[in-house]
Scaffold this active site. Structure first.
Site, mmCIF file in Angstrom:
data_model
loop_
_atom_site.group_PDB
_atom_site.id
_atom_site.type_symbol
_atom_site.label_atom_id
_atom_site.label_comp_id
_atom_site.label_asym_id
_atom_site.label_seq_id
_atom_site.Cartn_x
_atom_site.Cartn_y
_atom_site.Cartn_z
ATOM 1 C CG LEU A 91 -2.396 -1.286 0.933
ATOM 2 C CD1 LEU A 91 -2.819 -1.423 2.850
ATOM 3 C CD2 LEU A 91 -3.457 -0.939 0.204
ATOM 4 N N PRO A 92 0.382 2.599 -0.806
ATOM 5 C CG PRO A 92 -0.927 3.947 -1.814
ATOM 6 C CD PRO A 92 -1.008 2.761 -0.697
ATOM 7 C CB THR A 123 7.962 1.668 1.626
ATOM 8 O OG1 THR A 123 8.639 1.406 0.971
ATOM 9 C CG2 THR A 123 9.397 2.893 2.388
ATOM 10 C CE LYS A 140 12.531 1.103 0.401
ATOM 11 N NZ LYS A 140 12.902 0.878 -0.259
#
Ligand code: NAD
Length: 299
Positions: free
Chosen positions: A69-70, A98, A173
């Site tokens: 998802l965004p 992310t 990340k």
């Protein structure tokens, strides 16, 4: 259980999720796909996924739920409203979006207390790697949950690494992408400086790529066209990793740094540079297009 017998609910079939779900189909998983966009959902059906009527219908009876998802707000709401209340107990939840570390930890804690296993597994690699199944996953979660996630992650990527407990995947990340944003910015300015000092850029590359200034941004993703292996610079900065997404990751890194009291001056400067690139209307170009700001003295 063999992959053939496992059902994966896949929520979020956009640029990244579409390719990832297609690779799970190829590996033999049954995919129950859901996306708010009818277009994204129909592309997923075209690659062999089953279309679910809702996120709730997708997660019911699934062995594994993957979300792509965004941002954190989307993950928080899909976990709270749909996945945690409606997934069968012992379902494994993998979030590859992310998002911020705090949200990753809080949704995982909610999942664990509801009897579900949860892993954050953000990716390195862009749309092409999602389609080719060559993503790198950095995962956070218990050893048991991680080992459950490995086969499904391996069906979508070439490298899977456990970073630590829940949230550690997201921490890896954003720290990695902050480093990438800063090294790309430094690589852009070094190329432009060398050129303005009269050096042929190819000659500068030949020297710096085997010297102490070498980095991935230079030798695998050179921001100047015609130099080094093929990169988005050779396609007028189309495709690749959009500057808007680099800015999103840098902002996540700055927020996280603020939260834990870490000083990140290079990350701050990189964020300001990408913010400038995005504000100048070039956010959809690959992030290496930052060199254009240096070339026009508009940083
Ligand atoms: P995208 O916008 O193309 O896809 C996201 C999808 O989620 C969209 O199709 C959207 O309709 C869907 N969606 C949003 N809210 C939803 C909801 N509540 N229920 C169901 N579907 C919903 O984004 P993307 O490029 O695929 O990126 C996804 C994630 O991967 C982001 O977190 C991004 O930062 C990360 N990422 C992207 C790249 C890249 O190169 N694009 C690389 C690495 C990581």
């Amino acid at each position: 259980m063999s992959p053939i017998a496992q059902t994966v609910a896949f929520i979020g079939l956009g640029n990244m999720g579409g390719g990832m779900a297609a690779n799970l189909v190829k590996a033999g998983y049954t995919i129950q796909a859901f996306d708010l966009s009818a277009e994204a959902l129909s592309r997923a059906v075209g690659s062999g996924c089953r279309s679910a009527m809702s996120a709730r219908a997708a997660v019911q009876d699934a062995d594994i739920v993957v979300t792509m998802l965004p941002a954190g707000a989307h993950v928080r709401s899909v976990y709270a409203d749909t996945i945690i209340p409606h997934a069968a107990r012992s379902t494994l939840l993998i979030d590859s979006s992310t998002i911020d570390v705090a949200t990753a930890r809080s949704v995982a804690a909610d999942a664990l207390s509801a009897g579900l296993d949860a892993v954050d597994a953000p990716v390195s690699g862009g749309i092409a790697a999602a389609q080719a199944g060559t993503l790198t996953f950095m995962a956070g979660g218990t050893e048991v949950a991680y080992l459950r996630a490995v086969p499904v992650l391996k069906a979508m990527g070439k490298t899977v690494i456990r970073a630590g407990s829940n949230g550690a995947g997201q921490a890896a990340k954003i720290a990695n992408n902050m480093l990438l944003g800063a090294t790309m910015a430094a690589t852009c300015e070094a190329f432009v400086l060398a050129q303005k000092l009269g050096l042929d850029p190819q000659k500068f590359y030949d020297i710096a790529s085997i010297s102490s200034g070498q980095s991935w941004s230079m030798t695998s993703y050179c921001p100047l066209p015609g130099i080094g292996p093929e990169s988005p610079a050779d396609r007028d900065y189309q495709g690749g990793f959009a500057a808007t997404l680099m800015l999103k990751d840098l902002k996540l890194a700055l927020d996280a740094a603020n939260h834990v009291g870490a000083e990140v001056p290079m990350g701050k400067r990189a964020a300001a540079l990408y913010d400038h690139l995005v504000e100048s209307g070039q956010g959809e170009f690959d992030f290496s297009a930052l060199i254009k700001l240096h070339q026009t003295n508009s940083v």
